[in-house]
Design an enzyme around this catalytic site. Sequence first.
Site, PDB file in Angstrom:
ATOM      1  N   TYR A 194       0.852  -1.193   0.000  1.00  0.00           N
ATOM      2  CA  TYR A 194       0.000   0.000   0.000  1.00  0.00           C
ATOM      3  C   TYR A 194       0.892   1.249   0.000  1.00  0.00           C
ATOM      4  CZ  TYR A 194      -2.778   3.528   2.651  1.00  0.00           C
ATOM      5  OH  TYR A 194      -3.387   4.661   3.113  1.00  0.00           O
ATOM      6  N   ASP A 241      -1.408  -6.257   9.560  1.00  0.00           N
ATOM      7  CA  ASP A 241      -2.493  -5.325   9.279  1.00  0.00           C
ATOM      8  C   ASP A 241      -3.613  -6.126   8.624  1.00  0.00           C
ATOM      9  OD1 ASP A 241      -4.224  -3.374   8.381  1.00  0.00           O
ATOM     10  OD2 ASP A 241      -2.651  -2.052   7.621  1.00  0.00           O
ATOM     11  N   ILE A 248      -6.762  -5.219   8.017  1.00  0.00           N
ATOM     12  CA  ILE A 248      -7.834  -4.275   7.699  1.00  0.00           C
ATOM     13  C   ILE A 248      -8.860  -4.832   6.705  1.00  0.00           C
ATOM     14  CG2 ILE A 248      -6.585  -3.117   5.835  1.00  0.00           C
ATOM     15  CD1 ILE A 248      -7.723  -0.463   6.777  1.00  0.00           C
TER      16      ILE A 248
END
Lengths: 443, 463
Positions: A153, A238, A240
Amino acid sequence: MAIEIEKPSSVRLSKVAISKTHGEDSPYFAGWKAYDENPYDEVHNQSGVIQMGLAENQVSFDLLEKYLEEHHEASSWGKGAPGFRENALFQDYHGLKSFRQAMANFMEQIRGGKVKFDPDRIVLTAGATAANELLTFILADPGDALLVPTPYYPGFDRDLRWRTGVKIVPIHCNSSNNFQITPQALEAAYRSAESMDLKVRGILITNPSNPLGSTIQSSILNDILDFAVHKNIHLVSDEIYSGSTFSPSEFVSIAEILRNRNYKDAERVHIVYSLSKDLGLPGFRVGTIYSYNDDVVTTARRMSSFTLISSQTQHLLACMLSNHEFTQNYIKTNRERLNKRYDMIIQGLKKAGIECLKGNAGLFCWMNLSPLLNEPTRQGELELWNIILNQVKLNISPGSSCHCSEPGWFRVCFANMSEQTLRVALQRIHKFMEQRKVCSVNR
Amino acid sequence: KVTCNSHGQDSSYFLGWQEYEKNPYDEVKNPKGIIQMGLAENQLCFDLLESWLAKNPDAVSFKREEQSIFKELALFQDYHGLPAFKKALVDFMAEIRGNKVSFDTDHLVLTAGATSANETLIFCLAEKGDAILLPTPYYPGFDRDLKWRTGAEIVPIQCSSSNGFQITESALEAAYQEAQRKNLRVKGVLVTNPSNPLGTTMSRNELDLLVNFVTDKEIHLISDEIYSGTVFSSPAFVSIMEVLKDRKLENTQVWERVHVVYSLSKDLGLPGFRVGAIYSNDPIVVAAATKMSSFGLVSSQTQYLLSAMLSDKKFTKEYISKNHKRLQKRQNKLVSGLEKAGISCLESNAGLFCWVDMRHLLSSNTFEAEMELWKRIVYDVKLNISPGSSCHCTEPGWFRVCFANMSEDTLKLAMQRLKSFVSSITIDNQTHQDLKNMRKKNRTKWVFRLSFQSFHDREQGER
């Protein structure tokens, strides 16, 4: 001859303020600009740029709106607002207990009840952006390094490095094995950091992966954890996109890996979560850090003072996520709809002669346009990206902005628009590919 | 960061909180518990907010003119902030300043509370090796907010009771020299105006001094105006922006080095909503701070609610006015209650607290004695107040006492407890004094004549 001495300029701002580490001058952001200047609209601007660079989840708003319609007390503190003043005053960095409880339950449900989460280990932050930065401040010192698998990302360049002064050393992954992380790649990254005299403090993985749109396999998670233990470093997972896995059985959380090891070595593991993707609420700024390390929990909590979640929003989400009927239905329906969208885009791309990495999660697919490159370089990729942006009028994310080591891959989002718009986008791609075939035939 | 102690959470300031948490006062359930007077909250105007909410249900049900805007808000994460909210906020800030100055939304950056605003500004202006000058006494939270993650240092500008703790030219200069002596580069001055913990507005003279100082040293000036809406009596609040405007400094270098911090936590009593702002005249600072605000954005749900509320000018006018009146009334109650206990405080015209002078109750003019007194007040009198040392005050014996975070009855009770306590110390001191003198060979008459009454009179004289 007299030399004019320039009056010294006024006091300098900090290095952080003037640095470019926020990363906002990259082409990634130029695409946004093109979209902002000429945004597609189903009715008013059918020739505009279609935004496919934004990983938003817009497929399940009706479920949220229905809940809100049926539960006014969630957004209004009830009749006569008896809870208003208490809520307005609540700024305790422990966070609303009912909200932490609801969050822990929600995270458990997403993982099919395979692991349990302790609400007292949940630290609340204003979004995962804040959570990742906060963890970096805690786990590393300026000049230290975190290992991050590529492609990753683009926001991590800012979130992990900008104000913290920490460096990212990439763990190179490539298409030969579907971009999976290997022990060799981990080792190579570690050695690379050492050669640059950088002290490695941890590994940060995103699972399910952004931009790959796929979950990390159990065996690889074990390898990564083993590596972290061996080097005595931290592991941040992470997660998410954990609620955006199309099939619940395919996502394995690092929490499960720990549970399978009876939580041995857990004190080096930290999970980041947020409601921005699974629930489609990026505006509400709801992120969390879940740490198995007491010192990290305590410090993170104190640091969260700089990034607390609005108590108004905590109240709303505590109500919503405590509603078991709502969450069960939401998780299931959301998955189905994302799956359907994914199938739609994959079929559409296939028909246009484009292959994608096999994905099973997330709000995007990882598209392979390397056969279309003029030259197999970053330059070639940017040229192609420019054509797609300006001629095909689709804003997609070039792999280079995600630090992909192989040129020609692009991240294409599919959940931030209506089905109709997605169809239009696919038609445009199809037409573009047809035209290229014609061109190459005529050459 | 984990190992260092700059978060400051082991200080006495927080220990008082701990004691309160263990035994909190409740009118019904725990009338003998500790009364919280260490929390600068504004609880006086919730009825006004609640009645506005009752009349404006759309603001919380994600509707604008009957249309649902839920999706729009849920997706809104633009760090430039909700335009309607920024407009309403700058108008509100101007209104608080009697519209003597106006603010441009392009220069406003929204952050999750003033805590975040202050830290973000320091990230933009300073780094390790740099120092920010702060007048003492100051808000204990600054030690964490300005230093912890930024690596910057604070060097105090010592202020004293001899002139009501006002900032002087020599104090500024001395602080600057002190920083140089420590090999720190001074990057700016940060003041809180109105002051926490003093509860006073800065005089125009002080503001002028500051402007001159930062101009001369070519450094920044941060004015934390979080209490600007709590000025309840004269002198009227003068914002740093007003001073710059009056002195026609808009196109000079110093203009771009002045930054204001604001928040709705104190004026509106909404600390839970995390609404803070940075206002800067330097576009580079605005640009950097805007990007940094990604780490602490204000919830769009909350931005929307407050944009509706603060756009209601009828409401804001009434609110500001009633807030002033109620704060004044409450402050008066605290001041007169303290007076009855023989305690004076710094004359104040703003804030949610008074800066109370208990020097006469110290066993010695030391911080040890201040701690001793503070512990007695927390554990025996059962009032959690903030000792001046936690605010880095250079003189022992001063305490910050909050008045707006409790009911009038609770305040009354607190004053009664304090009065009893002071009487008892006086008697104790008296008894102690008696015993001391009894042991003396030469007994003088005045020892026996000293009663509580005349001791009390003596205290009055020393105010």
